[in-house]
Every structure is written in structure tokens, then in C-alpha cells.
Write an enzyme that holds these catalytic residues in place. Structure first.
Site, mmCIF file in Angstrom:
data_model
loop_
_atom_site.group_PDB
_atom_site.id
_atom_site.type_symbol
_atom_site.label_atom_id
_atom_site.label_comp_id
_atom_site.label_asym_id
_atom_site.label_seq_id
_atom_site.Cartn_x
_atom_site.Cartn_y
_atom_site.Cartn_z
ATOM 1 N NE ARG A 25 50.051 35.435 46.036
ATOM 2 C CZ ARG A 25 48.997 36.023 46.607
ATOM 3 N NH1 ARG A 25 48.033 35.311 47.119
ATOM 4 N NH2 ARG A 25 48.941 37.308 46.685
ATOM 5 N NE ARG A 29 45.484 31.638 51.957
ATOM 6 C CZ ARG A 29 44.887 32.825 51.935
ATOM 7 N NH1 ARG A 29 44.246 33.257 52.997
ATOM 8 N NH2 ARG A 29 44.917 33.567 50.846
ATOM 9 N NE ARG A 38 49.693 32.016 56.538
ATOM 10 C CZ ARG A 38 49.192 32.691 57.566
ATOM 11 N NH1 ARG A 38 49.587 32.425 58.789
ATOM 12 N NH2 ARG A 38 48.287 33.612 57.374
ATOM 13 C CG ASP A 75 53.309 39.538 49.978
ATOM 14 O OD1 ASP A 75 52.509 38.663 49.618
ATOM 15 O OD2 ASP A 75 53.077 40.758 49.879
ATOM 16 C CE1 TYR A 152 47.675 45.253 47.946
ATOM 17 C CE2 TYR A 152 49.058 45.676 46.032
ATOM 18 C CZ TYR A 152 48.048 44.970 46.645
ATOM 19 O OH TYR A 152 47.405 43.966 45.962
HETATM 20 O O1 CP3 Z 1 53.922 32.682 43.993
HETATM 21 C C1 CP3 Z 1 54.377 32.202 45.055
HETATM 22 O O2 CP3 Z 1 54.076 31.058 45.472
HETATM 23 C C2 CP3 Z 1 55.423 33.001 45.822
HETATM 24 C C3 CP3 Z 1 54.959 33.776 46.889
HETATM 25 C C4 CP3 Z 1 54.107 35.024 46.658
HETATM 26 C C5 CP3 Z 1 53.173 35.474 47.622
HETATM 27 N N1 CP3 Z 1 52.691 36.677 47.230
HETATM 28 C C6 CP3 Z 1 52.832 34.740 48.855
HETATM 29 C C7 CP3 Z 1 51.582 35.071 49.563
HETATM 30 C C8 CP3 Z 1 54.113 35.983 45.625
HETATM 31 C C9 CP3 Z 1 54.868 35.967 44.308
HETATM 32 C C10 CP3 Z 1 53.214 37.016 46.011
HETATM 33 C C11 CP3 Z 1 52.991 38.224 45.197
HETATM 34 C C12 CP3 Z 1 52.001 39.211 45.645
HETATM 35 N N2 CP3 Z 1 51.634 39.550 46.916
HETATM 36 C C13 CP3 Z 1 51.304 40.058 44.749
HETATM 37 C C14 CP3 Z 1 51.467 40.092 43.261
HETATM 38 C C15 CP3 Z 1 50.697 39.035 42.584
HETATM 39 C C16 CP3 Z 1 49.220 39.225 42.632
HETATM 40 O O3 CP3 Z 1 48.567 38.418 43.330
HETATM 41 O O4 CP3 Z 1 48.736 40.153 41.991
HETATM 42 C C17 CP3 Z 1 50.455 40.879 45.536
HETATM 43 C C18 CP3 Z 1 49.505 41.924 45.008
HETATM 44 C C19 CP3 Z 1 50.687 40.558 46.907
HETATM 45 C C20 CP3 Z 1 50.084 41.203 48.102
HETATM 46 C C21 CP3 Z 1 49.348 40.238 48.933
HETATM 47 N N3 CP3 Z 1 49.931 39.253 49.686
HETATM 48 C C22 CP3 Z 1 47.951 40.161 49.132
HETATM 49 C C23 CP3 Z 1 46.937 41.059 48.466
HETATM 50 C C24 CP3 Z 1 47.723 39.107 50.017
HETATM 51 C C25 CP3 Z 1 46.402 38.691 50.641
HETATM 52 C C26 CP3 Z 1 45.537 37.941 49.696
HETATM 53 C C27 CP3 Z 1 45.640 36.452 49.944
HETATM 54 O O5 CP3 Z 1 45.749 35.703 48.981
HETATM 55 O O6 CP3 Z 1 45.570 36.063 51.113
HETATM 56 C C28 CP3 Z 1 48.969 38.516 50.320
HETATM 57 C C29 CP3 Z 1 49.199 37.354 51.201
HETATM 58 C C30 CP3 Z 1 49.968 36.208 50.611
HETATM 59 N N4 CP3 Z 1 51.118 36.321 49.878
HETATM 60 C C31 CP3 Z 1 49.662 34.835 50.789
HETATM 61 C C32 CP3 Z 1 50.678 34.118 50.133
HETATM 62 C C33 CP3 Z 1 50.845 32.631 50.065
HETATM 63 C C34 CP3 Z 1 48.522 34.285 51.613
HETATM 64 C C35 CP3 Z 1 48.850 34.458 53.066
HETATM 65 C C36 CP3 Z 1 48.496 33.279 53.941
HETATM 66 O O7 CP3 Z 1 49.152 32.215 53.864
HETATM 67 O O8 CP3 Z 1 47.585 33.450 54.748
#
Ligand code: CP3
Length: 349
Positions: A25, A29, A38, A75, A152
Site C-alpha cells: 500500500r 493516504r 485522489r 484494488d 468480500y
Molecule cells: O499496494 C499498493 O500501493 C497498490 C494498491 C493496492 C490497493 N489495495 C489500493 C487501495 C493494493 C495492492 C490493494 C490490495 C487490497 N485491497 C487488499 C489486499 C491487501 C490487504 O490489505 O489485505 C484488500 C483486502 C483490498 C480491499 C480494500 N481496498 C479495502 C478493505 C479497502 C478499504 C480499507 C482502506 O484502507 O481504506 C480498500 C481501499 C483502498 N485500496 C485504498 C487504497 C490506497 C484506500 C482508498 C482511499 O484512497 O480512500
């Protein structure tokens, strides 16, 4: 031709000192430049589907920290979206999807080939990123693993414990198997497209692997990952695969043996000594600093990072966190972490 990029050298089984570093990640943010793009994009999904903006946020952390890899900005939930699930990201409460409750819902999903068109913007992002990266930086694509994505789709959101998916698996086995098979096929097509678009490595996130045990762990974590790995190896020989069976604990050895990935990513609960005892000596590991250590004054950061570096000094290792960096992380702590890793040298004893 020998690979020049440190990340690709390690993934080919070479020990590299100091190990390459990137963080899960890494585009997120905690970075003001991410928050700015964003805002420009509006919502999170629009950001994922705007190749120019997604490419920019993919590159931002590499520009700022000099990481050894860029990970595609997307994502794991884009795949269910491509198969027909509705998807939205609510500010502060995470993702929401339409729920899969029975066989009819599974039958109503699109076929695996739907990903080629719906997720074409993701490939476009990779094509934009590739020529903009510094020469030594590797480009990583990714997808969620079938079990994790299914949790999910069945719950309609992210929840700990995975009770709805576990119940669905036990009570509607035929429909569940059908869903896992569809996700496995779709993931192969999606990752294959990503590799064709320039991803040099792909990573499978099985974030909820730890909620299955015994035969279920083998059937729904190990085997689907193994099918994806073997088909990608067949279609794209030489493209390494990192697998992340989060919280697999004592089942890590089984996972490694069955899945056949080039690298196993470890969550923060795994001690290096345990991993070294449970995994084959040649397999690359990635991990596994606790992301909490990047919050606040960074107390304990150097000690924890060094013990991971020392603990994995005897094998191919990619330094990373054990889970995603949080929005509360301090940028200065990430800078310190990169310095700690780059300044580290193996002890000579
Ligand atoms: O790693 C990176 O920088 C690449 C981008 C990436 C994102 N999500 C961007 C993201 C990757 C590799 C993921 C994987 C992901 N997404 C997983 C597997 C890894 C893990 O965390 O276990 C899962 C389960 C998700 C599903 C997901 N996406 C959730 C549960 C959430 C909300 C939680 C949160 O952190 O807000 C997201 C949103 C998300 N995916 C964000 C980002 C940068 C945040 C969204 C925002 O900018 O508001």
C-alpha cells in the site's frame, strides 16, 4: 540475460545485500501527493479506472522514497466488479459490494473473459507506468486470491472472521466451488493481461487465508493459488510470482509446497526463525515489519527492522511490511526505514 533489477535478481533465487525494499500500500493516504490526486479523481474507483492518474500515484512513492519496486495502483475488488458485482468505496467504512447469496447469484456473474474488456484501463495504467520508472525499479501487478475475493463478494464488505463466507462454503458447496472456479479463471486472465501490459512480477493477495484450516485451507487457499501459479508459469515462463497467504501460521509450509510461488510474503506474526524452519531454504521470502512501527515517533523501528534483516540474511529476501501501511504512518519513519535497510550489512561471523 541476467536480470539487473535487484527485485528480479532476488526473485530468481539470488541473495542480494542489502535486500530490495518496497512497501505494501505504498501509494496511499499517508502521502499528501496521493491525497491530492485522489481528490482530483473524485472517488476511489474513478482513480483506479483513470490510467493517467493511477499511473501517477503508482510512481509517487518510487519518486519520493526510491523503492526497488512500483506496485500497480488498483484494488483486488476490481475483479468482482468486472464479473458484475456492484462496488463502491464509502469514505471511512471500506468497500461495499452486492452480495452473492446463492447459486443463482453465482450463475448471474459474467464469465472470466469479461475481465479483458472491463479491466483494460488497468493494463493501460501499466503501459503508462513502465517507461516512466527508473531503470532499476521493477513493476509489480497483482490480484486478490480466489478465497479472499470470495469473502468480500459473499459478505458484501470486509469483515473479520469471515462467518458469511464460511457458512456459504459449508451450506452451498456446489455454488461455492463454482464461484472459486470462476474467480480462479478470471484471475488467470487478469494477471496474464497485466503481464502482457508490462508487469514483471505479479503478487497474489490471500489476505484472509488464515480463516481456513485443514482440508478447506488446502482446497480453497493452496489449490486455487497453485492453479493460478501453474497456468501463469505456463503462459509467461520467467515471470515470478509472490504469494501472500496472510495469517497462514503453521500452514505456511503446506502452502509453499502446494502453491509453487517464487516468493512467500509473510505477515508480521511470523518470526524469521519460524519461517526459516517451516519453508524450503531456497524459496524467497518477503516481509514482514509491523506497519504499526511506522506510526508515531518510530520507537523500536530500527531494532525491529534489523532483526528481520538479520533473520533472513541467509536466504533471498525482499524487505517489506507484513501488511499495508496505514494512513497514520509518518513519512519520516518511511524515510528512516529505507535508510536502515540500505545501510544494513550482513554480520560476518
Ligand atoms: O499496494 C499498493 O500501493 C497498490 C494498491 C493496492 C490497493 N489495495 C489500493 C487501495 C493494493 C495492492 C490493494 C490490495 C487490497 N485491497 C487488499 C489486499 C491487501 C490487504 O490489505 O489485505 C484488500 C483486502 C483490498 C480491499 C480494500 N481496498 C479495502 C478493505 C479497502 C478499504 C480499507 C482502506 O484502507 O481504506 C480498500 C481501499 C483502498 N485500496 C485504498 C487504497 C490506497 C484506500 C482508498 C482511499 O484512497 O480512500
Amino acid at each position: 540475460m541476467p536480470a539487473e533489477k535487484p527485485l528480479l535478481r532476488v526473485l530468481s533465487g539470488e541473495r542480494v545485500n542489502p535486500p530490495p525494499i518496497w512497501i505494501m500500500r505504498q501509494a496511499g493516504r499517508y502521502l499528501p501527493e496521493y491525497r491530492s490526486v485522489r481528490r482530483q479523481a473524485g472517488d476511489f474507483l474513478s482513480l483506479c479506472f483513470s490510467p493517467e492518474l493511477a499511473a501517477e500515484v503508482t510512481i509517487q512513492p518510487v519518486r519520493r522514497f526510491g523503492f526497488d519496486a512500483a506496485i500497480l495502483f488498483a484494488d483486488i475488488l476490481l475483479l468482482p466488479y468486472a464479473l458484475g458485482s456492484s462496488l463502491s468505496f464509502e469514505e471511512g467504512s471500506g468497500p461495499r459490494l452486492s452480495r452473492i447469496s446463492n447459486r443463482r447469484d453465482v450463475d448471474a456473474l459474467r464469465g472470466a473473459e469479461a475481465v479483458h474488456q472491463t479491466l483494460a484501463p488497468v493494463s493501460a495504467t501499466l503501459r503508462l507506468v513502465k517507461p516512466r520508472l527508473p531503470g532499476g525499479t521493477a513493476l509489480i501487478g497483482f490480484a486478490g486470491s480466489p478465497w479472499t475475493v470470495a469473502t468480500y463478494m459473499i459478505a458484501g464488505r470486509g469483515i473479520p472472521g469471515q462467518a458469511p463466507a464460511l457458512r456459504f462454503m459449508r451450506e452451498q458447496r456446489v455454488a461455492f466451488d463454482q464461484l472459486i472456479t470462476l474467480l480462479t479463471r478470471a484471475t488467470i486472465e487478469y494477471l496474464s493481461d497485466q503481464i502482457n501490459a508490462g508487469a514483471e512480477v505479479v503478487k497474489l493477495f490471500d489476505s484472509w487465508a488464515g480463516s481456513l484450516g485443514g482440508a478447506d485451507f488446502e482446497d480453497y487457499v493452496c489449490k486455487p493459488n497453485a492453479r493460478i501459479v501453474s497456468e501463469l508459469n505456463h503462459r509467461h515462463p520467467g515471470t515470478p510470482i509472490i504469494a501472500f497467504p496472510r495469517q497462514a501460521g503453521a500452514q505456511l509450509g503446506t502452502f509453499e509446497a502446494v502453491a509453487g510461488a517464487d516468493c512467500i510474503a509473510l505477515d508480521p506474526s511470523v518470526r524469521p526463525a519460524e519461517a526459516n524452519a517451516g519453508l524450503g531454504a531456497r524459496v524467497c521470502v518477503q516481509g514482514n515489519l509491523d506497519p504499526e512501527l511506522l506510526i508515531g515517533d518510530g520507537a523500536g523501528l530500527a531494532e525491529a527492522a534489523t532483526s528481520i534483516l538479520d533473520g533472513f540474511a541467509g536466504r533471498p529476501h525482499i524487505f517489506n511490511l507484513g501488511h499495508g501501511i496505514t494512513p497514520e504512518a509518518q513519512i519520516e519513519n518511511v524515510e528512516r526505514l529505507v535508510r536502515i535497510v540500505r545501510d544494513w550489512t550482513p554480520r560476518t561471523s
